[in-house]
Enzyme design. Structure first.
Site, PDB file in Angstrom:
ATOM      1  N   ASP A 188       1.210  -0.353 -13.978  1.00  0.00           N
ATOM      2  CA  ASP A 188       2.097  -1.028 -13.031  1.00  0.00           C
ATOM      3  C   ASP A 188       2.552  -2.385 -13.549  1.00  0.00           C
ATOM      4  O   ASP A 188       3.754  -2.674 -13.604  1.00  0.00           O
ATOM      5  CB  ASP A 188       1.397  -1.205 -11.682  1.00  0.00           C
ATOM      6  CG  ASP A 188       1.311   0.087 -10.890  1.00  0.00           C
ATOM      7  OD1 ASP A 188       1.495   1.153 -11.496  1.00  0.00           O
ATOM      8  OD2 ASP A 188       1.043   0.032  -9.685  1.00  0.00           O
ATOM      9  N   GLY A 195       0.785  -1.228   0.000  1.00  0.00           N
ATOM     10  CA  GLY A 195       0.000   0.000   0.000  1.00  0.00           C
ATOM     11  C   GLY A 195       0.812   1.269   0.000  1.00  0.00           C
ATOM     12  O   GLY A 195       0.372   2.298   0.522  1.00  0.00           O
ATOM     13  N   SER A 196       1.986   1.244  -0.607  1.00  0.00           N
ATOM     14  CA  SER A 196       2.874   2.407  -0.554  1.00  0.00           C
ATOM     15  C   SER A 196       3.018   3.104  -1.899  1.00  0.00           C
ATOM     16  O   SER A 196       3.788   4.053  -2.025  1.00  0.00           O
ATOM     17  CB  SER A 196       4.265   1.972  -0.071  1.00  0.00           C
ATOM     18  OG  SER A 196       4.811   1.013  -0.961  1.00  0.00           O
ATOM     19  N   GLY A 197       2.319   2.629  -2.923  1.00  0.00           N
ATOM     20  CA  GLY A 197       2.460   3.235  -4.240  1.00  0.00           C
ATOM     21  C   GLY A 197       3.675   2.763  -4.997  1.00  0.00           C
ATOM     22  O   GLY A 197       4.061   3.360  -6.007  1.00  0.00           O
ATOM     23  N   LEU A 198       4.293   1.673  -4.539  1.00  0.00           N
ATOM     24  CA  LEU A 198       5.489   1.147  -5.202  1.00  0.00           C
ATOM     25  C   LEU A 198       5.188  -0.085  -6.052  1.00  0.00           C
ATOM     26  O   LEU A 198       6.103  -0.801  -6.457  1.00  0.00           O
ATOM     27  CB  LEU A 198       6.574   0.814  -4.171  1.00  0.00           C
ATOM     28  CG  LEU A 198       7.121   1.995  -3.373  1.00  0.00           C
ATOM     29  CD1 LEU A 198       8.170   1.528  -2.372  1.00  0.00           C
ATOM     30  CD2 LEU A 198       7.705   3.061  -4.293  1.00  0.00           C
ATOM     31  N   SER A 245       1.234  -4.721  -5.370  1.00  0.00           N
ATOM     32  CA  SER A 245       0.184  -5.641  -5.836  1.00  0.00           C
ATOM     33  C   SER A 245       0.460  -6.113  -7.261  1.00  0.00           C
ATOM     34  O   SER A 245       0.234  -7.279  -7.592  1.00  0.00           O
ATOM     35  CB  SER A 245      -1.195  -4.981  -5.757  1.00  0.00           C
ATOM     36  OG  SER A 245      -1.307  -3.891  -6.649  1.00  0.00           O
TER      37      SER A 245
END
Length: 326
Positions: free
Chosen positions: A204, A141-144, A147
């Site tokens: 992503d 959940g860190s935008g990296l 998922s």
């Protein structure tokens, strides 16, 4: 035989909100990876179970393959033909996940990730007993892209032991998929991403697969300090401009502003990466920056309670390796 897959995380330098609406974003992979190992077993080895171990969450989930088949009676194995998961099937999969009481209620994304895993597994491999182990260097959940790295590496491991891709099982070390096989992995990973996020942009999973090609857009030429400095100056300007726009949109956060003020004291450019409202802040560390300065910045940020990760831009994309002795 055991197969291992690894997929990198990602950062977005500009356009993380615009890309969802069809505009262009500037992004790159980073050399922090999610690893997935898959090994099939006989019914007697693990009582006919599909086991999922999430090492970083200290979680182990398992289902009798007969129970999964009973819950999903109409599922077909379609490794070469990716298909979306219907809302009805998501409900059935969610019921299987809810049978486990060890997933925290606050971890909604984690539960969605397990649902995506079950969908990918049963669609590509069916109801075979197996053990799947996930280890990641990426915080959730860190935008990296944690998922997407998960969905890409799971899809790759499952497809690697199917008849739908062409890989050299005797190869020693990490190897890459061919172009057509990459496209197949990407399609499956995107279906997993849709289960987790609803309407992802697809940037992503695509970037993580093609890390080397995309990363060259922003990588600097080696042994050319002047050229490096010029490119980094432009990158700093782009990041600062993008952060200003994101602040105007109202997607910043008090914690993000704290990081920005801290890094600004050291004349470093920073911006949020991902959806905002918290999450992760990206700080550019120029090539000629002193290691002492880096240590000071990290110490100050960690003193405020932040977790700091140092990552290189670019590197290898999705890779796979086999261990025939397993």
């Amino acid at each position: 035989m055991e197969v291992r897959a690894r997929a990198p995380g990602k950062i977005i330098l500009a356009g993380e909100h615009a890309v969802v609406h069809g505009s262009t974003a500037v992004a790159a992979s980073i050399d922090l990876y999610t690893y997935v190992s898959l090994s099939f077993s006989s019914d007697s080895d693990n009582d006919g179970k599909l086991m999922l171990r999430l090492n970083d969450m200290a979680l182990e989930l398992s289902w009798q393959v007969g129970r999964i088949k009973e819950a999903l009676p109409d599922m077909g194995i379609t490794p070469s033909s990716p298909k979306p998961c219907t809302p009805e099937t998501i409900k059935l999969l969610a019921a299987l996940v809810e049978e486990h009481n060890n997933i925290p209620e606050a971890k909604i994304t984690l539960a969605a990730g397990v649902i995506a895993f079950l969908w990918l597994y049963t669609s590509i491999q069916g109801y075979k007993p197996a053990t799947v182990v996930v280890t990641s260097e990426l915080p959730l959940g860190s935008g990296l892209g944690s998922s997407a790295a998960f969905c890409v590496s799971v899809s790759a491991a499952l497809l690697a032991l199917s008849d739908s891709v062409n890989l050299d099982f005797g190869h020693h070390g990490w190897l890459s998929f061919g172009e057509n096989d990459l496209e197949l992995v990407n399609k499956w990973a995107f279906e997993g991403e849709k289960i987790i996020h609803g309407k992802p942009s697809g940037i992503d999973n695509t970037l993580i697969l093609l890390a080397m090609k995309v990363a060259t857009i922003i990588q600097s030429p080696a042994h050319d300090d002047i050229a490096i400095t010029q490119k980094e100056d432009k990158l700093e300007e782009l990041m600062e401009m993008n952060q200003g726009l994101l602040q105007c949109m109202g997607v910043s956060h008090a914690s993000i502003e704290t990081v920005l003020r801290t890094t600004l004291k050291y004349k470093l450019a920073s911006k949020l990466t991902g959806a905002g409202g918290g999450g992760c802040v990206l700080t550019l560390l120029p090539t000629l920056l002193s290691g002492t300065v880096v240590d000071k910045v990290i110490a100050e940020l960690e003193g405020c309670g932040f977790q700091c990760l140092v990552a290189g831009i670019g590197g290898e994309g999705l890779q796979i390796c086999f261990n025939s002795s397993s």
